[in-house]
Design a protein around this motif. Structure first.
Motif, PDB file in Angstrom:
ATOM      1  N   LEU A 203       0.827  -1.201   0.000  1.00 10.72           N
ATOM      2  CA  LEU A 203       0.000   0.000   0.000  1.00 10.72           C
ATOM      3  C   LEU A 203       0.867   1.259   0.000  1.00 10.72           C
ATOM      4  O   LEU A 203       0.551   2.255  -0.669  1.00 10.72           O
ATOM      5  CB  LEU A 203      -0.916  -0.007   1.225  1.00 10.72           C
ATOM      6  CG  LEU A 203      -1.887   1.167   1.375  1.00 10.72           C
ATOM      7  CD1 LEU A 203      -2.928   1.149   0.261  1.00 10.72           C
ATOM      8  CD2 LEU A 203      -2.568   1.125   2.739  1.00 10.72           C
ATOM      9  N   LEU A 204       1.979   1.198   0.733  1.00  4.90           N
ATOM     10  CA  LEU A 204       2.893   2.339   0.820  1.00  4.90           C
ATOM     11  C   LEU A 204       3.907   2.357  -0.326  1.00  4.90           C
ATOM     12  O   LEU A 204       4.784   3.216  -0.361  1.00  4.90           O
ATOM     13  CB  LEU A 204       3.631   2.309   2.166  1.00  4.90           C
ATOM     14  CG  LEU A 204       2.741   2.458   3.403  1.00  4.90           C
ATOM     15  CD1 LEU A 204       3.549   2.245   4.678  1.00  4.90           C
ATOM     16  CD2 LEU A 204       2.063   3.823   3.423  1.00  4.90           C
ATOM     17  N   GLU A 205       3.783   1.374  -1.234  1.00  5.59           N
ATOM     18  CA  GLU A 205       4.654   1.258  -2.405  1.00  5.59           C
ATOM     19  C   GLU A 205       6.129   1.178  -2.016  1.00  5.59           C
ATOM     20  O   GLU A 205       7.004   1.777  -2.644  1.00  5.59           O
ATOM     21  CB  GLU A 205       4.411   2.421  -3.377  1.00  5.59           C
ATOM     22  CG  GLU A 205       2.989   2.454  -3.916  1.00  5.59           C
ATOM     23  CD  GLU A 205       2.778   3.495  -5.005  1.00  5.59           C
ATOM     24  OE1 GLU A 205       3.756   4.183  -5.353  1.00  5.59           O
ATOM     25  OE2 GLU A 205       1.648   3.600  -5.508  1.00  5.59           O
ATOM     26  N   ASN A 206       6.396   0.416  -0.964  1.00  9.44           N
ATOM     27  CA  ASN A 206       7.768   0.246  -0.500  1.00  9.44           C
ATOM     28  C   ASN A 206       8.277  -1.125  -0.941  1.00  9.44           C
ATOM     29  O   ASN A 206       8.081  -2.131  -0.260  1.00  9.44           O
ATOM     30  CB  ASN A 206       7.839   0.389   1.024  1.00  9.44           C
ATOM     31  CG  ASN A 206       9.267   0.579   1.519  1.00  9.44           C
ATOM     32  OD1 ASN A 206      10.186  -0.080   1.048  1.00  9.44           O
ATOM     33  ND2 ASN A 206       9.441   1.486   2.463  1.00  9.44           N
ATOM     34  N   LYS A 207       8.920  -1.162  -2.106  1.00  8.59           N
ATOM     35  CA  LYS A 207       9.401  -2.419  -2.676  1.00  8.59           C
ATOM     36  C   LYS A 207      10.444  -3.087  -1.785  1.00  8.59           C
ATOM     37  O   LYS A 207      10.472  -4.314  -1.645  1.00  8.59           O
ATOM     38  CB  LYS A 207      10.037  -2.164  -4.041  1.00  8.59           C
ATOM     39  CG  LYS A 207       9.091  -1.713  -5.132  1.00  8.59           C
ATOM     40  CD  LYS A 207       9.872  -1.543  -6.432  1.00  8.59           C
ATOM     41  CE  LYS A 207       8.980  -1.080  -7.558  1.00  8.59           C
ATOM     42  NZ  LYS A 207       9.741  -0.932  -8.823  1.00  8.59           N
ATOM     43  N   ILE A 208      11.318  -2.281  -1.209  1.00  3.63           N
ATOM     44  CA  ILE A 208      12.416  -2.835  -0.410  1.00  3.63           C
ATOM     45  C   ILE A 208      11.871  -3.595   0.789  1.00  3.63           C
ATOM     46  O   ILE A 208      12.277  -4.728   1.071  1.00  3.63           O
ATOM     47  CB  ILE A 208      13.373  -1.714   0.033  1.00  3.63           C
ATOM     48  CG1 ILE A 208      14.065  -1.105  -1.177  1.00  3.63           C
ATOM     49  CG2 ILE A 208      14.402  -2.246   1.027  1.00  3.63           C
ATOM     50  CD1 ILE A 208      14.934   0.094  -0.854  1.00  3.63           C
ATOM     51  N   ILE A 209      10.928  -2.984   1.503  1.00 10.17           N
ATOM     52  CA  ILE A 209      10.362  -3.645   2.681  1.00 10.17           C
ATOM     53  C   ILE A 209       9.516  -4.844   2.276  1.00 10.17           C
ATOM     54  O   ILE A 209       9.547  -5.891   2.935  1.00 10.17           O
ATOM     55  CB  ILE A 209       9.563  -2.643   3.531  1.00 10.17           C
ATOM     56  CG1 ILE A 209      10.541  -1.717   4.261  1.00 10.17           C
ATOM     57  CG2 ILE A 209       8.650  -3.358   4.518  1.00 10.17           C
ATOM     58  CD1 ILE A 209       9.890  -0.703   5.168  1.00 10.17           C
TER      59      ILE A 209
END
Length: 254
Positions: A203-209
């Motif tokens: 949802l937060l568009e955080n690919k790394i996490i």
């Protein structure tokens, strides 16, 4: 409460609330209320002053204080926060704050596991503050009480069914996410229903996490989201207006 005439004063009638679930639960009445000066000292005072106060010595502790003796270590704020919650919520990875936490824990180890009125533990508070050093300390303290106690603390969900890992994901702190997942690779499975850490990362568009959660869980994690949605729904919807690709982030195994 009795009036001056000796008769009981009737309780006021509270207005009706459309959504009772949205009203914060009342603070616990089982413990004494925390003195305002103690809370201020714990949050922004020095370790030395807090140590002096908790040991019953004179301290620079006057503003807003009504205490005349060492404070009750199990006192809570109106929101149900213990002294360890207050210290854990200090922003920044300072040695002074972790020294305070160790001091409080040494005097009252059981409050490490206490949940406030929102169901948050001190670990939730530390993760929300982005305090990596504090998070690491609290996990170490829990491990000192046994593997099962540490596992229980990490997997504790608050009243919206979130663990402290959710706070780490929300803050965008991948190092903290790694710390949680290396300590308990099963942590990304919680909750089984509701907003999962992976859903939140997508949802937060955080690919790394998202990739960290997937890799360190061995791919065994929850995709669950609210209202019957899951991480795939969000990824597909988000991909229409961004470059986020959950398949790429999670090695196309989803």
């Amino acid at each position: 409460m009795a009036s001056s005439s000796g008769q009981a004063t009737p309780r006021p009638i509270l207005p009706a609330v459309a959504n009772a679930a949205a009203v914060p639960p009342p603070a616990t009445t089982m413990e004494p209320k925390m003195d305002a000066g103690l809370r201020a000292l714990a949050y922004s005072g020095s370790f030395q002053d807090l140590e002096s106060l908790l040991n019953g010595k004179a301290a620079a502790y006057t503003i807003g204080s009504s205490a005349t003796q060492p404070p009750a270590l199990y006192a809570v704020t109106v929101g149900g926060d213990t002294l360890l919650h207050v210290v854990a919520a200090i922003n920044g990875d300072s040695e002074d704050s972790t020294n305070k936490a160790s001091l409080v824990y040494d005097k009252a180890p059981s409050i490490l596991f206490v949940q406030n009125c929102h169901g948050d533990t001190p670990l939730h508070s530390a993760a929300r503050a982005g305090n990596m050093r504090m998070v690491s300390l609290l996990i170490d303290l829990a491990n000192g009480q046994g593997i099962n106690n540490a596992k229980g603390l990490l997997e504790t969900q608050n009243k919206i069914h979130e663990t402290a890992l959710h706070e780490a994901v929300r803050s965008g702190n991948n190092d903290m996410v790694k710390l949680f997942m290396e300590e308990n690779p099963q942590l990304a499975r919680f909750p089984e229903q509701g907003t999962s850490p992976l859903y939140l990362a997508v949802l937060l568009e955080n690919k790394i996490i998202a990739k960290t959660l997937y890799d360190l869980s061995g791919g065994l994690l929850s995709y669950s989201g609210p209202d019957g949605r899951n991480a795939l729904h969000v990824a597909v919807q988000g991909s229409q207006g961004s470059n986020f690709n959950i398949g790429e982030s999670c090695k196309n195994d989803i």
